[in-house]
Design an enzyme around this catalytic site. Structure first.
Site, mmCIF file in Angstrom:
data_model
loop_
_atom_site.group_PDB
_atom_site.id
_atom_site.type_symbol
_atom_site.label_atom_id
_atom_site.label_comp_id
_atom_site.label_asym_id
_atom_site.label_seq_id
_atom_site.Cartn_x
_atom_site.Cartn_y
_atom_site.Cartn_z
ATOM 1 N N HIS A 1 -59.971 46.100 70.656
ATOM 2 C CA HIS A 1 -59.057 44.953 70.681
ATOM 3 C C HIS A 1 -57.746 45.340 69.978
ATOM 4 O O HIS A 1 -57.769 46.077 68.987
ATOM 5 C CB HIS A 1 -59.706 43.744 69.996
ATOM 6 C CG HIS A 1 -58.939 42.488 70.235
ATOM 7 N ND1 HIS A 1 -57.787 42.199 69.541
ATOM 8 C CD2 HIS A 1 -59.130 41.480 71.113
ATOM 9 C CE1 HIS A 1 -57.305 41.047 69.990
ATOM 10 N NE2 HIS A 1 -58.102 40.582 70.938
ATOM 11 N N GLU B 1 -55.967 43.866 67.950
ATOM 12 C CA GLU B 1 -55.947 43.574 66.500
ATOM 13 C C GLU B 1 -56.679 44.655 65.716
ATOM 14 O O GLU B 1 -56.287 44.992 64.597
ATOM 15 C CB GLU B 1 -56.545 42.175 66.252
ATOM 16 C CG GLU B 1 -55.580 41.084 66.724
ATOM 17 C CD GLU B 1 -56.239 39.814 67.235
ATOM 18 O OE1 GLU B 1 -57.424 39.584 66.950
ATOM 19 O OE2 GLU B 1 -55.556 39.053 67.953
ATOM 20 N N SER C 1 -53.278 34.213 75.769
ATOM 21 C CA SER C 1 -52.844 32.831 75.978
ATOM 22 C C SER C 1 -53.352 32.219 77.278
ATOM 23 O O SER C 1 -52.644 31.445 77.918
ATOM 24 C CB SER C 1 -51.314 32.724 75.886
ATOM 25 O OG SER C 1 -50.882 33.081 74.585
HETATM 26 P P1 13P Z 1 -55.404 34.117 72.761
HETATM 27 O O1 13P Z 1 -56.154 33.557 73.960
HETATM 28 O O2 13P Z 1 -55.520 33.272 71.547
HETATM 29 O O3 13P Z 1 -53.997 34.493 73.123
HETATM 30 O O4 13P Z 1 -56.166 35.509 72.381
HETATM 31 C C1 13P Z 1 -56.424 36.435 73.361
HETATM 32 C C2 13P Z 1 -57.281 37.483 72.787
HETATM 33 O O5 13P Z 1 -56.859 38.265 71.962
HETATM 34 C C3 13P Z 1 -58.697 37.525 73.216
HETATM 35 O O6 13P Z 1 -59.319 38.687 72.785
#
Ligand code: 13P
Length: 249
Positions: A94, A96, A212
């Site tokens: 991911h 992040e 999103s």
């Molecule tokens: P959002 O749907 O909050 O933009 O996050 C997407 C995401 O990172 C799913 O792994």
């Protein structure tokens, strides 16, 4: 026919009580038969989520795991630990994790191997930053993420691989890739898989879009030829919005 999948990535949200409340409500819902539904709670809630959903079609997924099978890695979680609480699917790479925890493609390649050796399914995430897109290097970057992190796996391994394309600039920002932008990149990803593996593998792998996705844009995005579902962050945290997305095919 490719599998249609909607997976909720809860990130670092929901404690045990909140997870249980969500699950009580989730289990009252009617699920479409043609969609594989997954949720990825935090590590501390996986055991409870699995037990609660044992007789239920929703799959419980982990958000990460360590590349080593065991060892002196304080604070980390192994494939074996996940499997011991019933979790057989893991999200790897991911954005992040890549950005805040410095997970390189080399580490991710190891994690992919460890997951596959442990007979787990991998949701492998890729995605470019806004700068890459502005510079026009987004296709190149996606190709590099795929070849460095994933393209060492055998043909057989693809049975257990799902790709998630999540443009970093669209995550948690309310800014979604347009359906055309999503389709363009998903088509490119499938073509890139086909350049490295037999065409049937490329045609069979599910490619999810993330960034999103909301109840009001999901059906247009999922309607694109090469988009096979979504990896959902914020909108997966409420049963109501999550179910609307699950029913958006
Ligand atoms: P959002 O749907 O909050 O933009 O996050 C997407 C995401 O990172 C799913 O792994």
């Amino acid at each position: 026919m490719r599998k249609k999948i909607v997976a909720g990535n809860w990130k670092m949200y929901k404690n045990l009580a909140e997870t249980e409340m969500f699950l009580v409500d989730l289990k009252k819902q009617v699920f479409p038969e043609n969609v594989v539904v997954m949720i990825a709670p935090s590590f501390t809630n996986l055991n409870q989520a699995f037990k609660s959903l044992r007789e239920h079609p929703v799959t419980v997924v982990a958000q990460n795991m360590h590349q080593n099978n065991e060892g002196a890695f304080t604070g980390e979680i192994s494939a074996n630990m996940l499997k011991s609480v019933g979790v057989n699917t893991v999200v790897l790479g991911h954005s992040e994790r890549r950005a805040y925890f410095k997970e390189s493609s080399a580490i991710l390649a190891e994690k992919v191997n460890t997951a596959l050796e442990n007979e787990m399914t991998v949701i492998f995430c890729i995605g470019e930053e806004l700068d890459d897109r502005k510079k026009g290097s987004h296709f190149e970057l996606i190709k590099a993420q795929l070849s460095e992190g994933l393209f060492h796996v055998s043909n057989d391994a693809w049975e257990n691989i799902i790709i998630a394309y999540e443009p970093v600039w669209a995550i948690g920002t309310g800014e979604t890739a347009s359906p055309e932008q999503a389709q363009e990149m998903h088509k490119f990803i499938r073509k890139t898989v086909a350049e490295n593996y037999p065409e049937e593998i490329a045609n069979k792998v599910s490619i999810l879009y993330g960034g999103s996705v909301k109840p009001d844009n999901a059906s247009e995005i999922f309607g694109q030829a090469d988009v096979d579902g979504g990896l959902i962050g914020g909108a997966s945290l409420q049963v109501d919005s999550f179910m609307k997305i699950v029913n958006s095919f």
